[in-house]
Design an enzyme around this catalytic site. Structure first.
Site, PDB file in Angstrom:
ATOM      1  N   HIS A  50     -38.714   8.695   8.449  1.00 15.25           N
ATOM      2  CA  HIS A  50     -37.580   8.997   8.023  1.00 15.25           C
ATOM      3  C   HIS A  50     -37.488   8.055   6.604  1.00 15.25           C
ATOM      4  CE1 HIS A  50     -33.181   7.414   9.063  1.00 15.25           C
ATOM      5  NE2 HIS A  50     -33.262   8.214   7.820  1.00 15.25           N
ATOM      6  N   ASP A  89     -39.622   4.479  10.715  1.00 22.00           N
ATOM      7  CA  ASP A  89     -38.463   4.242   9.811  1.00 22.00           C
ATOM      8  C   ASP A  89     -38.915   3.396   8.654  1.00 22.00           C
ATOM      9  OD1 ASP A  89     -35.998   4.994  11.392  1.00 22.00           O
ATOM     10  OD2 ASP A  89     -37.065   3.752  13.059  1.00 22.00           O
ATOM     11  N   SER A 112     -39.031   5.551  18.149  1.00 21.80           N
ATOM     12  CA  SER A 112     -38.853   4.775  17.004  1.00 21.80           C
ATOM     13  C   SER A 112     -39.492   3.394  17.630  1.00 21.80           C
ATOM     14  CB  SER A 112     -37.588   4.559  16.369  1.00 21.80           C
ATOM     15  OG  SER A 112     -37.710   3.495  15.589  1.00 21.80           O
ATOM     16  N   MET A 129     -35.707   5.940   4.325  1.00 21.14           N
ATOM     17  CA  MET A 129     -34.464   5.154   3.907  1.00 21.14           C
ATOM     18  C   MET A 129     -34.676   4.405   2.712  1.00 21.14           C
ATOM     19  SD  MET A 129     -32.969   4.097   7.896  1.00 21.14           S
ATOM     20  CE  MET A 129     -34.380   3.865   8.653  1.00 21.14           C
ATOM     21  N   ASP A 142     -30.593  10.441  15.591  1.00 23.64           N
ATOM     22  CA  ASP A 142     -31.153   9.214  15.471  1.00 23.64           C
ATOM     23  C   ASP A 142     -29.965   8.134  15.574  1.00 23.64           C
ATOM     24  OD1 ASP A 142     -32.699   7.188  14.960  1.00 23.64           O
ATOM     25  OD2 ASP A 142     -33.025   7.447  13.098  1.00 23.64           O
ATOM     26  N   MET A 167     -27.690  10.814  11.498  1.00 18.54           N
ATOM     27  CA  MET A 167     -27.750   9.583  11.940  1.00 18.54           C
ATOM     28  C   MET A 167     -26.354   9.141  12.723  1.00 18.54           C
ATOM     29  SD  MET A 167     -30.224   8.345  10.666  1.00 18.54           S
ATOM     30  CE  MET A 167     -29.864   6.571  11.161  1.00 18.54           C
TER      31      MET A 167
END
Length: 208
Positions: A62, A31, A6, A64, A171, A133
């Protein structure tokens, strides 16, 4: 163990992506934050879509975000292998997982530290990845939550019980001290541990 890097904590994105491209890292972890599902907000797609210029690595995306449906068609156009969003979103999760698969991309769900593993059960047939997570989503540089080790094992047992061949990705707070707690996973995602170092390959190798 596969490794996804990341760049959330990167201060020089182009330089770091070029350096990662010279390593044997398996994926670049994107992210994507909307400032609603989590407090922070990441750079827009209009900027992220250009990362192909600096890396040929496959992407592990990912989301979010509150509304994954807005983002899936965008990130499906990149060199993406996985798109994962959160099981906690108040949306038609099955519809969203099917939508990802319609683009020929592997679909997954992410689960927050305080969410029960059995929340995944209705969606197991559609999953190629479960992203556990091991920190609260939305901010880099957090410490690994110790209870995550047991949660990873729970997810592994759940996948076995239902005969689901999905991979497990972990992660948050992953480094050479916490990697031993992730041995039931298939992939680990590391951010500041890699990006904050002066030798990316050494750090990546230490996680395998």
């Amino acid at each position: 163990m596969k490794v996804s890097a990341s760049f959330l904590s990167s201060r020089d994105l182009v330089k770091d992506l070029r350096a990662l491209d010279l390593t044997d890292v398996d994926y670049i972890h994107l992210d994507i934050m909307d400032g609603k599902f989590v407090n922070n907000k990441t750079m827009p797609y209009s900027e992220l879509k250009n990362i192909y210029k600096y890396t040929s690595k496959r992407l592990d995306v990912h989301l979010m975000v509150e509304d994954p449906e807005k983002y899936i068609p965008l990130y499906a156009t990149l060199n993406t292998e996985y798109i994962v969003f959160h099981v906690e979103v108040d949306k038609d999760i099955t519809k969203l997982l099917k939508m990802i698969k319609q683009y020929g991309i592997k679909a997954g769900l992410s689960i927050k530290p305080n969410t029960k593993v059995n929340e995944l059960v209705p969606y197991l047939p559609y999953l190629d990845m479960v992203l556990v997570m091991s920190v609260e989503p939305g901010k880099g540089g957090q410490a690994f939550i110790e209870e995550s080790e047991e949660k990873i094992k729970e997810v592994r047992e759940l996948l076995k019980a239902y005969n689901i061949p999905a991979v497990i990705n972990v992660d948050g707070g992953v480094n050479d001290n916490t990697i031993s707690k992730c041995r039931d996973a298939d992939i680990v995602t590391a951010g500041s541990y890699i990006i904050g170092s002066d030798n990316f390959q050494t750090k990546i190798s230490s996680l395998r």
